[in-house]
Design a protein around this motif. Structure first.
Motif, PDB file in Angstrom:
ATOM      1  N   GLY A 191     -12.106  21.777   9.502  1.00 36.02           N
ATOM      2  CA  GLY A 191     -12.077  22.972  10.326  1.00 36.02           C
ATOM      3  C   GLY A 191     -10.670  23.468  10.602  1.00 36.02           C
ATOM      4  O   GLY A 191      -9.677  22.904  10.128  1.00 36.02           O
ATOM      5  N   ALA A 206      -9.373  15.884  15.707  1.00 31.32           N
ATOM      6  CA  ALA A 206     -10.138  16.241  14.514  1.00 31.32           C
ATOM      7  C   ALA A 206     -11.095  15.088  14.218  1.00 31.32           C
ATOM      8  O   ALA A 206     -10.662  13.979  13.930  1.00 31.32           O
ATOM      9  N   SER A 207     -12.376  15.371  14.311  1.00 29.94           N
ATOM     10  CA  SER A 207     -13.365  14.310  14.138  1.00 29.94           C
ATOM     11  C   SER A 207     -13.886  14.291  12.702  1.00 29.94           C
ATOM     12  O   SER A 207     -14.003  15.319  12.049  1.00 29.94           O
ATOM     13  N   SER A 208     -14.217  13.087  12.249  1.00 32.74           N
ATOM     14  CA  SER A 208     -14.722  12.929  10.877  1.00 32.74           C
ATOM     15  C   SER A 208     -16.218  13.153  10.812  1.00 32.74           C
ATOM     16  O   SER A 208     -16.888  13.229  11.828  1.00 32.74           O
ATOM     17  N   GLN A 223     -13.961  19.758  13.888  1.00 27.34           N
ATOM     18  CA  GLN A 223     -14.503  18.871  12.873  1.00 27.34           C
ATOM     19  C   GLN A 223     -13.578  18.818  11.672  1.00 27.34           C
ATOM     20  O   GLN A 223     -12.821  19.762  11.414  1.00 27.34           O
TER      21      GLN A 223
END
Length: 124
Positions: free
Chosen positions: A16, A122-124, A13
């Motif tokens: 992170g 990497a997700s928002s 995330q």
């Protein structure tokens, strides 16, 4: 010949952390400068960070400075990329690279050896 194998990629995330590893095998008695590059879809391969064999000095890209850290173990055969405060724009396939000569660490053409890559998302 030197073989490089990356591991540690995955989904994280935004904000992170993740740590990548690159294990070198084969002619590892040769002094090898190591680096990480990354490539996002539709973009060129981009320099992330490098670490020299002889003095362990490091270089890093402006885009990751203060967030990513490159290190290598005492034997010099494993290189790590500790990634913190990750953002969606860090999403890419991350490649480990090795070079035995001297030249421009920032260009992928300097490096003779490459791993197969590991995906970092990497997700928002």
């Amino acid at each position: 010949q030197v073989q490089l194998v990356e591991s540690g990629g995955g989904l994280v995330q935004a904000g992170g952390s993740l740590r990548l590893s690159c294990a070198a095998s084969g002619r590892t008695s040769t002094s090898i400068d190591m680096a990480w590059f990354r490539q996002a879809p539709g973009k060129e391969r981009e320099f992330v960070a490098a670490i020299r064999w002889n003095d362990r000095s490091t270089l890093d890209a402006d885009s990751v400075r203060g967030r990513f850290t490159i290190t290598r173990d005492n034997a010099g055969n494993t290189v790590y990329l500790q990634m913190s405060s990750q953002q969606p724009e860090d999403t890419a396939v991350y490649y480990c690279a090795g070079a035995t000569g001297s030249g421009d660490y920032y260009t992928p053409y300097f490096y003779e050896y490459w791993g197969q890559g590991t995906q970092v998302t990497a997700s928002s």
